[in-house]
Every structure is written in structure tokens, then in C-alpha cells.
Scaffold this motif. Structure first.
Motif, PDB file in Angstrom:
ATOM      1  N   GLY A 138      40.806  16.646  -0.501  1.00  0.00           N
ATOM      2  CA  GLY A 138      39.886  16.113   0.497  1.00  0.00           C
ATOM      3  C   GLY A 138      40.308  16.491   1.907  1.00  0.00           C
ATOM      4  O   GLY A 138      39.467  16.818   2.755  1.00  0.00           O
ATOM      5  N   SER A 162      39.413  20.104   2.440  1.00  0.00           N
ATOM      6  CA  SER A 162      37.968  20.243   2.629  1.00  0.00           C
ATOM      7  C   SER A 162      37.553  19.812   4.029  1.00  0.00           C
ATOM      8  O   SER A 162      36.731  20.470   4.681  1.00  0.00           O
ATOM      9  CB  SER A 162      37.222  19.418   1.579  1.00  0.00           C
ATOM     10  OG  SER A 162      37.441  19.909   0.272  1.00  0.00           O
ATOM     11  N   HIS A 170      37.458  22.671  -3.558  1.00  0.00           N
ATOM     12  CA  HIS A 170      36.211  21.940  -3.806  1.00  0.00           C
ATOM     13  C   HIS A 170      35.143  22.451  -2.842  1.00  0.00           C
ATOM     14  O   HIS A 170      35.002  21.930  -1.721  1.00  0.00           O
ATOM     15  CB  HIS A 170      36.452  20.442  -3.604  1.00  0.00           C
ATOM     16  CG  HIS A 170      35.360  19.586  -4.139  1.00  0.00           C
ATOM     17  ND1 HIS A 170      34.738  18.621  -3.389  1.00  0.00           N
ATOM     18  CD2 HIS A 170      34.771  19.545  -5.358  1.00  0.00           C
ATOM     19  CE1 HIS A 170      33.807  18.012  -4.103  1.00  0.00           C
ATOM     20  NE2 HIS A 170      33.813  18.558  -5.294  1.00  0.00           N
ATOM     21  N   GLY A 220      32.884  19.948  -1.256  1.00  0.00           N
ATOM     22  CA  GLY A 220      33.568  19.150  -0.257  1.00  0.00           C
ATOM     23  C   GLY A 220      33.600  19.840   1.096  1.00  0.00           C
ATOM     24  O   GLY A 220      33.450  19.191   2.146  1.00  0.00           O
ATOM     25  N   ALA A 278      31.834  18.383   4.321  1.00  0.00           N
ATOM     26  CA  ALA A 278      32.666  18.128   5.505  1.00  0.00           C
ATOM     27  C   ALA A 278      32.062  18.789   6.737  1.00  0.00           C
ATOM     28  O   ALA A 278      32.115  18.221   7.842  1.00  0.00           O
ATOM     29  CB  ALA A 278      34.085  18.649   5.268  1.00  0.00           C
ATOM     30  N   TYR A 299      36.132  11.905   5.034  1.00  0.00           N
ATOM     31  CA  TYR A 299      37.253  12.155   4.123  1.00  0.00           C
ATOM     32  C   TYR A 299      37.162  11.256   2.895  1.00  0.00           C
ATOM     33  O   TYR A 299      37.375  11.717   1.766  1.00  0.00           O
ATOM     34  CB  TYR A 299      38.568  11.917   4.863  1.00  0.00           C
ATOM     35  CG  TYR A 299      39.780  11.956   3.966  1.00  0.00           C
ATOM     36  CD1 TYR A 299      40.293  13.169   3.524  1.00  0.00           C
ATOM     37  CD2 TYR A 299      40.395  10.779   3.539  1.00  0.00           C
ATOM     38  CE1 TYR A 299      41.395  13.207   2.688  1.00  0.00           C
ATOM     39  CE2 TYR A 299      41.496  10.815   2.716  1.00  0.00           C
ATOM     40  CZ  TYR A 299      41.996  12.026   2.294  1.00  0.00           C
ATOM     41  OH  TYR A 299      43.073  12.070   1.454  1.00  0.00           O
ATOM     42  N   ILE A 350      34.403  12.458   0.494  1.00  0.00           N
ATOM     43  CA  ILE A 350      34.835  13.629  -0.278  1.00  0.00           C
ATOM     44  C   ILE A 350      35.901  13.231  -1.293  1.00  0.00           C
ATOM     45  O   ILE A 350      35.917  13.719  -2.426  1.00  0.00           O
ATOM     46  CB  ILE A 350      35.339  14.722   0.677  1.00  0.00           C
ATOM     47  CG1 ILE A 350      34.200  15.202   1.577  1.00  0.00           C
ATOM     48  CG2 ILE A 350      35.924  15.901  -0.100  1.00  0.00           C
ATOM     49  CD1 ILE A 350      34.653  16.073   2.726  1.00  0.00           C
ATOM     50  N   GLN A 402      35.751  13.950  -5.311  1.00  0.00           N
ATOM     51  CA  GLN A 402      36.790  14.721  -5.983  1.00  0.00           C
ATOM     52  C   GLN A 402      37.559  13.871  -6.986  1.00  0.00           C
ATOM     53  O   GLN A 402      37.904  14.352  -8.081  1.00  0.00           O
ATOM     54  CB  GLN A 402      37.747  15.325  -4.948  1.00  0.00           C
ATOM     55  CG  GLN A 402      37.138  16.447  -4.143  1.00  0.00           C
ATOM     56  CD  GLN A 402      38.193  17.290  -3.455  1.00  0.00           C
ATOM     57  OE1 GLN A 402      38.312  17.275  -2.240  1.00  0.00           O
ATOM     58  NE2 GLN A 402      38.963  18.041  -4.208  1.00  0.00           N
TER      59      GLN A 402
END
Length: 274
Positions: free
Chosen positions: A82, A85, A145, A148, A152, A191, A194, A198
Motif C-alpha cells: 500500500g 502504491s 498492485h 492500487g 492512489a 492508504y 488500498i 490488498q
């Protein structure tokens, strides 16, 4: 659609999502004879304690080793992945460099590729560098990811005003300090959003561990429960182990979503109102 129609649709959707979990809750409390001899949505003789003891005792407690593996794969993978990402999405949103749009197009292409399609190439790469049947063979791919990164970038545009970054730079902060001290706290809801995506994906990941791992001590819960389920035909007593283990495997997902839901809701609505 009218309000009653919308509510009826949501009620049907909620029932569709909750009925399997409800059945799992009932089934985990039953002994093997009651599991097949009583209605699915009815309690019989309460046998949950014995089922939990059987799960803990099977294979010298290997279930809890699988549990720890899943926590490490999903927790560390989602936490670090995360952050990667968010950093990538922030860079795509706030900086300009040659080929940025083309590179972001490749990221979007990665979103369209299903993870099962990349499992075999990842196995061949892991085999080349000699990390097959190790923790890293499952952990490292989980850090990447594409969705992600895309999310983001969108959330960075909604959460981080350029004026705030310029003010930080005017005060003498370098780019790394600006990201760490100014942008990253503002991107906390992004964050967490994501992280939840994930964490869920890694926790439920099955195919990649299936082809990467042969050592049972490295199995995540998904693969460990599958290995028990393959023995149900020959050993019916594994049915209660699989069901009780499946119920326990849902608990971390519920806890993560309940504890982080306020950040998740904020992340999903970022940029929706100016």
C-alpha cells in the motif's frame, strides 16, 4: 427506482452475501453426525469447543502456523504494498517526466490482466532465481498492485492540493520530506483504502501459493484448508475441521474492515465533492 424497490434490492443483496456466512456459523457448532443430519440453518448439540480443539490438535497445530503465514503475507504485503502504491500514485499525480502517460498506460494494462494469468510467469521467474517454495515467492509478488497505483493517483488528486506542497517547498522542505511530512498524512485515507483492497486480495490468494509452495509449513490458510478439504472423501472427519477453520479464517477480514471502515469510507468518497 422507488425507495421500497431500492430497499428490497439491497435486502436481497445483503441476504446473498450473509447467508453463506450464516450457514458457516451454524455448521461450525455441529459434530460430524449433526452436520449431515440436521437442517443447515439450525443449531444442534453445541460442539464448537470440540471442533476448535480438533483444529488446534490436527497436524501438531499446523493450522495456527497457516494462520500466522496468512497474517504475514497479507499484513506485511498490504502494509508495504500500500505504501508503494501511494508513493507511485503520488508521483504520477504531482510530477511530470517524459513518458509518464505511456508508463501509466502500462499500469492500467496491468489492472486488466487477471492475477491467475501472471502466476505461471511468476513461477518461472522464481524458479530462475531459486526462491520457489520460500516465503519470498508469495510475499514479493503481493507488493505489486496496479489497481492500487491507479487508485492512489486518483485519491492524490482529490486529497493533496498543489498549493500545500508549494508552501512546504517554500519553507525549505525537500521532495522526500514534503511527501513524508505533508502529503502522506493527507493520503492516510487513501492508504487505508488500498491496504484493505490488498489485504483482502492477499488473504484470499490461492493460485499463486498453490504453484509456488510445496512445504506445508509455508502454506497460507487458503491453501492449508484446501489440503484438508481434499481428504474429506477418504476421511469425513475433516469436514468439521475445514468448516471450523473457514469460520476462523473470516475473523481477521471482519476485524480489519470494522476497525478501518471510517478511513475506507473517506477514501472511497475522496474528490466526490468540491
Amino acid at each position: 427506482m422507488s425507495r421500497p424497490a431500492v430497499n428490497a434490492f439491497l435486502l436481497v443483496a445483503a441476504a446473498y452475501m450473509l447467508l453463506p456466512l450464516t450457514w458457516l456459523l451454524f455448521a461450525a457448532t455441529k459434530s460430524l453426525p449433526d452436520l449431515y443430519g440436521t437442517p443447515g440453518f439450525a443449531f444442534a448439540h453445541l460442539n464448537l469447543g470440540a471442533n476448535l480443539s480438533a483444529v488446534a490438535a490436527e497436524g501438531d497445530g499446523v493450522f495456527f502456523r497457516w494462520y500466522l503465514n496468512s497474517v504475514l503475507y497479507a499484513g506485511l504485503g498490504a502494509g508495504l504494498g500500500g505504501l508503494i502504491s501511494v508513493a507511485c500514485g503520488y508521483a504520477f499525480d504531482k510530477y511530470d517526466w517524459p513518458g509518464k502517460d505511456q508508463l501509466f498506460g502500462l499500469v492500467l494494462l496491468g489492472v486488466l490482466v487477471p492475477t491467475t494469468a501472471t502466476a505461471l510467469p511468476l513461477y518461472l521467474l522464481a524458479s530462475k532465481i531459486g526462491v520457489v517454495n520460500t516465503f519470498w515467492a508469495v510475499f514479493v509478488p503481493s507488493l505489486v498492485h496496479p489497481f492500487g497505483v491507479y487508485l492512489a493517483r486518483v485519491l492524490s488528486a482529490g486529497y493533496v492540493p498543489g498549493e500545500v506542497l508549494e508552501a512546504a517547498r517554500s519553507d525549505g522542505a525537500d521532495e522526500l520530506r514534503t511527501f513524508r511530512s505533508v502529503a502522506l498524512p493527507m493520503l492516510l485515507p487513501a492508504y487505508v483504502t488500498i491496504f484493505l483492497f490488498q489485504f483482502t486480495g492477499i488473504w484470499n490468494n490461492f493460485f499463486l501459493p498453490l504453484i509456488m509452495l510445496s512445504d506445508q509449513r509455508l502454506f497460507p490458510l487458503s491453501l492449508g484448508l484446501y489440503s484438508w478439504n481434499t481428504q474429506v472423501t477418504a476421511f469425513p472427519e475433516y469436514s468439521t475441521l475445514v468448516i471450523t477453520g473457514s469460520l476462523l479464517s473470516v475473523v481477521p477480514l471482519l476485524l480489519v474492515f470494522v476497525l478501518l471502515q471510517r478511513f475506507w469510507r473517506a477514501g472511497m468518497t475522496a474528490g466526490s465533492v468540491k
